[in-house]
Structure formats: C-alpha cells, structure tokens
Design a protein around this motif. Structure first.
Motif, PDB file in Angstrom:
ATOM      1  N   SER A 250       1.013  -1.039  -0.046  1.00 38.73           N
ATOM      2  CA  SER A 250      -0.010  -0.162   0.000  1.00 38.73           C
ATOM      3  C   SER A 250       0.848   1.188  -0.012  1.00 38.73           C
ATOM      4  O   SER A 250       0.289   2.367   0.012  1.00 38.73           O
ATOM      5  CB  SER A 250      -1.053   0.038   1.273  1.00 38.73           C
ATOM      6  N   GLY A 251       2.140   1.064   0.021  1.00 34.92           N
ATOM      7  CA  GLY A 251       3.023   2.321  -0.045  1.00 34.92           C
ATOM      8  C   GLY A 251       2.991   3.127   1.437  1.00 34.92           C
ATOM      9  O   GLY A 251       3.038   4.366   1.210  1.00 34.92           O
ATOM     10  N   THR A 252       2.860   2.362   2.535  1.00 33.73           N
ATOM     11  CA  THR A 252       2.607   2.737   3.728  1.00 33.73           C
ATOM     12  C   THR A 252       3.806   3.927   4.128  1.00 33.73           C
ATOM     13  O   THR A 252       5.303   3.430   3.897  1.00 33.73           O
ATOM     14  CB  THR A 252       2.624   1.910   4.718  1.00 33.73           C
ATOM     15  N   PRO A 253       3.801   4.944   4.436  1.00 25.64           N
ATOM     16  CA  PRO A 253       4.796   5.976   4.883  1.00 25.64           C
ATOM     17  C   PRO A 253       5.565   5.306   5.944  1.00 25.64           C
ATOM     18  O   PRO A 253       4.857   5.061   6.983  1.00 25.64           O
ATOM     19  CB  PRO A 253       4.469   7.284   5.142  1.00 25.64           C
ATOM     20  N   LEU A 254       6.950   5.472   6.039  1.00 24.44           N
ATOM     21  CA  LEU A 254       7.881   5.037   6.966  1.00 24.44           C
ATOM     22  C   LEU A 254       8.952   5.972   7.053  1.00 24.44           C
ATOM     23  O   LEU A 254       9.540   6.339   6.426  1.00 24.44           O
ATOM     24  CB  LEU A 254       8.424   3.663   6.783  1.00 24.44           C
ATOM     25  N   TYR A 255       8.949   6.478   8.533  1.00 24.73           N
ATOM     26  CA  TYR A 255       9.963   7.449   8.842  1.00 24.73           C
ATOM     27  C   TYR A 255      10.810   6.978   9.805  1.00 24.73           C
ATOM     28  O   TYR A 255      10.661   6.352  10.832  1.00 24.73           O
ATOM     29  CB  TYR A 255       9.229   8.851   9.528  1.00 24.73           C
ATOM     30  N   VAL A 256      12.242   7.085   9.580  1.00 29.75           N
ATOM     31  CA  VAL A 256      13.530   6.754  10.276  1.00 29.75           C
ATOM     32  C   VAL A 256      13.970   8.168  10.639  1.00 29.75           C
ATOM     33  O   VAL A 256      14.834   9.111   9.869  1.00 29.75           O
ATOM     34  CB  VAL A 256      14.389   6.084   9.490  1.00 29.75           C
ATOM     35  N   THR A 257      14.322   8.267  11.923  1.00 29.03           N
ATOM     36  CA  THR A 257      14.866   9.357  12.515  1.00 29.03           C
ATOM     37  C   THR A 257      16.427   9.184  12.736  1.00 29.03           C
ATOM     38  O   THR A 257      16.736   8.084  13.014  1.00 29.03           O
ATOM     39  CB  THR A 257      14.158  10.073  13.799  1.00 29.03           C
ATOM     40  N   ARG A 258      17.121  10.227  12.827  1.00 21.45           N
ATOM     41  CA  ARG A 258      18.743  10.011  13.116  1.00 21.45           C
ATOM     42  C   ARG A 258      18.985   9.831  14.490  1.00 21.45           C
ATOM     43  O   ARG A 258      20.044   9.386  14.955  1.00 21.45           O
ATOM     44  CB  ARG A 258      19.302  11.188  12.520  1.00 21.45           C
ATOM     45  N   GLY A 259      17.985  10.034  15.202  1.00 21.28           N
ATOM     46  CA  GLY A 259      18.118   9.720  16.690  1.00 21.28           C
ATOM     47  C   GLY A 259      18.755  11.125  17.415  1.00 21.28           C
ATOM     48  O   GLY A 259      19.157  11.809  16.723  1.00 21.28           O
ATOM     49  N   VAL A 260      18.647  10.869  18.815  1.00 21.22           N
ATOM     50  CA  VAL A 260      19.270  12.080  19.562  1.00 21.22           C
ATOM     51  C   VAL A 260      20.569  11.860  20.042  1.00 21.22           C
ATOM     52  O   VAL A 260      21.427  12.835  20.184  1.00 21.22           O
ATOM     53  CB  VAL A 260      18.261  12.289  20.832  1.00 21.22           C
ATOM     54  N   GLY A 261      20.870  10.584  20.264  1.00 16.78           N
ATOM     55  CA  GLY A 261      22.235  10.486  20.964  1.00 16.78           C
ATOM     56  C   GLY A 261      23.324   9.577  20.081  1.00 16.78           C
ATOM     57  O   GLY A 261      23.119   9.548  18.916  1.00 16.78           O
ATOM     58  N   THR A 262      24.265   8.844  20.514  1.00 20.69           N
ATOM     59  CA  THR A 262      25.074   8.252  19.890  1.00 20.69           C
ATOM     60  C   THR A 262      25.561   6.902  20.598  1.00 20.69           C
ATOM     61  O   THR A 262      25.164   6.805  21.730  1.00 20.69           O
ATOM     62  CB  THR A 262      26.729   9.037  19.850  1.00 20.69           C
ATOM     63  N   SER A 263      25.960   6.028  19.672  1.00 19.85           N
ATOM     64  CA  SER A 263      26.395   4.683  20.046  1.00 19.85           C
ATOM     65  C   SER A 263      27.673   4.178  19.621  1.00 19.85           C
ATOM     66  O   SER A 263      28.016   4.681  18.383  1.00 19.85           O
ATOM     67  CB  SER A 263      25.074   3.597  19.598  1.00 19.85           C
ATOM     68  N   LEU A 264      28.333   3.337  20.194  1.00 21.51           N
ATOM     69  CA  LEU A 264      29.681   2.729  19.927  1.00 21.51           C
ATOM     70  C   LEU A 264      30.660   3.854  20.382  1.00 21.51           C
ATOM     71  O   LEU A 264      31.495   3.553  20.908  1.00 21.51           O
ATOM     72  CB  LEU A 264      29.416   2.176  18.661  1.00 21.51           C
ATOM     73  N   LEU A 265      30.547   4.747  19.424  1.00 19.62           N
ATOM     74  CA  LEU A 265      31.513   5.861  19.508  1.00 19.62           C
ATOM     75  C   LEU A 265      30.736   7.224  19.625  1.00 19.62           C
ATOM     76  O   LEU A 265      29.738   7.560  18.870  1.00 19.62           O
ATOM     77  CB  LEU A 265      32.366   6.123  18.263  1.00 19.62           C
ATOM     78  N   PRO A 266      31.343   7.986  20.435  1.00 22.76           N
ATOM     79  CA  PRO A 266      30.392   9.484  20.917  1.00 22.76           C
ATOM     80  C   PRO A 266      30.593  10.491  19.744  1.00 22.76           C
ATOM     81  O   PRO A 266      31.067  11.604  20.095  1.00 22.76           O
ATOM     82  CB  PRO A 266      31.052   9.840  22.117  1.00 22.76           C
ATOM     83  N   VAL A 267      30.604  10.395  18.329  1.00 20.17           N
ATOM     84  CA  VAL A 267      30.716  10.993  17.454  1.00 20.17           C
ATOM     85  C   VAL A 267      29.634  11.052  16.437  1.00 20.17           C
ATOM     86  O   VAL A 267      29.006  10.118  16.275  1.00 20.17           O
ATOM     87  CB  VAL A 267      32.134  10.564  16.764  1.00 20.17           C
TER      88      VAL A 267
END
Length: 284
Positions: A250-267
C-alpha cells in the motif's frame, strides 16, 4: 646540470610544512566538529504529511524521538527536552534505545520526567534495553512511574483534534507474528500509527490498516561522507538510513529518525541528531 640551491631547498621544506600544517589543522577541525559540536547540535526536522484519515481543517502535531543512549544526564538532554516543549506537541512518541549497558535507567527517567504532552507519551523498546537487561515489564513499570506508556505489542487508543487515533507498539525485533497480531487488533476506521525500533521487518505483511510507521535504530549512519553510503548500519536497518520512505503493497509511509544520542563511538559527522515534529493533515 641543474643544481638545487639552498633557497630552493628551503622553499620545498616550507611548502611541505605548509601542507602538513594545513592538513593537521583541517583534521583537528573535523575531529573537533565530530566529537564536540555535532553530537550536541540537534536539528528539528518538520515533516508535513497528508493522510487520508485526517479530516480537512485538522492538523495533528506529534513529536518523535529515538536512540537517546543516555549515559550521563547533562545539559544537552535538558536542551532537547526544552526544544520539544517549544514545539507544543499533542503527543510524544519514542522508539527505543534509551540507555547503554551501564544500565543508566535513573538518568533516562530524569530526562523522561521533563517531557510533557497533553495527550500522552508512548514508547517501544529497542535492542539496548535487552542488552542492558532492563526490558519488558521491568521497563514498563519504570516508565509508568514518570508518565510514559510502554507498549509491548499493544495498542493504545486516544483522540487528537477529534480524530480517533491508535498507537500500535511493535516490540523489538519486530517479529512478523507480532506485526500480524497488532494489525488484527487495529481498527481500520482509526488513524493507526505503528512504532517500531527497527525499520527493517516484514513490510510485505503490512496491510492498509497501518497509516504511518515511525522508527529509529540507524542513527542516520552517525558518520557520513558526501555521496558515500554509511560506513556502518546496525542489524535490522536494511536499506533504511534516515528520512521518509514508502513500504509494503500500500506504500505505507515509514519515517526513520537519525536519533538524539550516539552509540559505540560518541561522534557524529555530517549527521546531526534529530527531533522530528510531524504535522499530519488531510490529503489533498
């Protein structure tokens, strides 16, 4: 026979020193940006999205955040909470990875206490909650204590601007049987918003009851270079990096945010943290 004069030799040495110094300076600036500035320089992304179930003249304001990865509670997270408050959302939706392996649940709860939305705050959990062993009913009780509803393969109904809305919480790792269960429970007359920590799951099993999917997990790649695919995306990211996609028959919209924090490396580099405000309105 050409002879190199002392003056020529000095010019060559000076040129090399200049190039080396310039390279070191540029590298230092890039490193400083990636480590100190960009991980705290969040952006507010506004997504105006037409949906068939929103009546004309209505606009639903929803904030979406994900991937906090809170280790220590400090001023950055206060700034994030204040920025969310300034957007005046009716609902706040959270899509997982709130802490790290040090089980910093107390710091997560400090942040969540700062969030306010008149129609509620709803969440699903991510892979880091499982890895930290702060998941399931344990996490649900913690969240309930600060006014956040954790949806473990459950549906929650509310009304926004007179529009009947259901929040469908798909638990990590978004198994197909749980997706099918939520869809069977979904009322096709309601606006159905599906929360999933990961963006890559059985989209071929989606039906037209789901109107919008919100996800996190990828961090947008976290470190990016122009015209180059992300160096690393975690499992269950699939082809999704960040932004708006269409999935399923159906072509459902899906949104992926870049997020607020960091993981593995704080960069972060060329991939700033994100707070997303959705303005859901009638289709033209």
């Amino acid at each position: 026979m050409n002879q190199t004069t002392p003056e020529d030799a000095m010019k060559g040495i000076s040129r090399r020193r200049f190039l080396l110094g310039g390279g070191l300076t540029l590298g230092g600036l890039v490193l400083g940006d990636a480590v100190y500035r960009e991980p705290r320089a969040f952006q507010v992304e506004e997504v105006s999205l037409p949906l068939a179930k929103v009546p004309p003249g209505r606009e639903l304001r929803i904030v979406h955040i994900s991937d906090l990865h809170i280790r220590n509670f400090h001023g950055y997270y206060k700034d994030v909470a204040n920025a969310i408050a300034s957007l005046s959302p009716e609902v706040i939706l959270l899509t997982g990875d709130y802490l790290e392996r040090n089980r910093s649940i107390r710091n997560v709860l400090k942040f969540l206490k700062m969030l306010k939305a008149p129609q509620g705050i709803f969440a699903v959990q991510g892979n880091w909650e499982y890895w930290a062993r702060v998941e399931g009913e344990n996490l649900r009780r913690h969240f309930a204590g600060v006014g956040v509803t954790l949806l473990l393969n459950r549906r929650h109904d509310l009304t926004l601007q007179g529009v009947p809305v259901s929040i469908l919480g798909l638990d990590y790792p978004s198994a197909t049987d749980n997706l099918l269960l939520l869809q069977r429970r979904a009322d096709p007359s309601r606006l159905n918003l599906l929360l999933s920590h990961v963006p890559a799951f059985a989209h071929e099993s989606l039906n037209d009851r789901v109107d919008l999917i919100l996800c996190g997990h990828t961090h947008g790649g976290q470190v990016r270079l122009p015209f180059v695919p992300p160096f690393y995306l975690p499992r269950f990211s699939g082809r999704f990096v960040g932004g708006l996609y269409q999935v399923g028959v159906s072509g459902t919209p899906l949104y992926v945010t870049r997020g607020v924090g960091t993981s593995l490396l704080p960069v972060r580099f060329l991939c700033r943290p994100e707070i997303t405000i959705f303005r859901l309105h009638a289709a033209q």
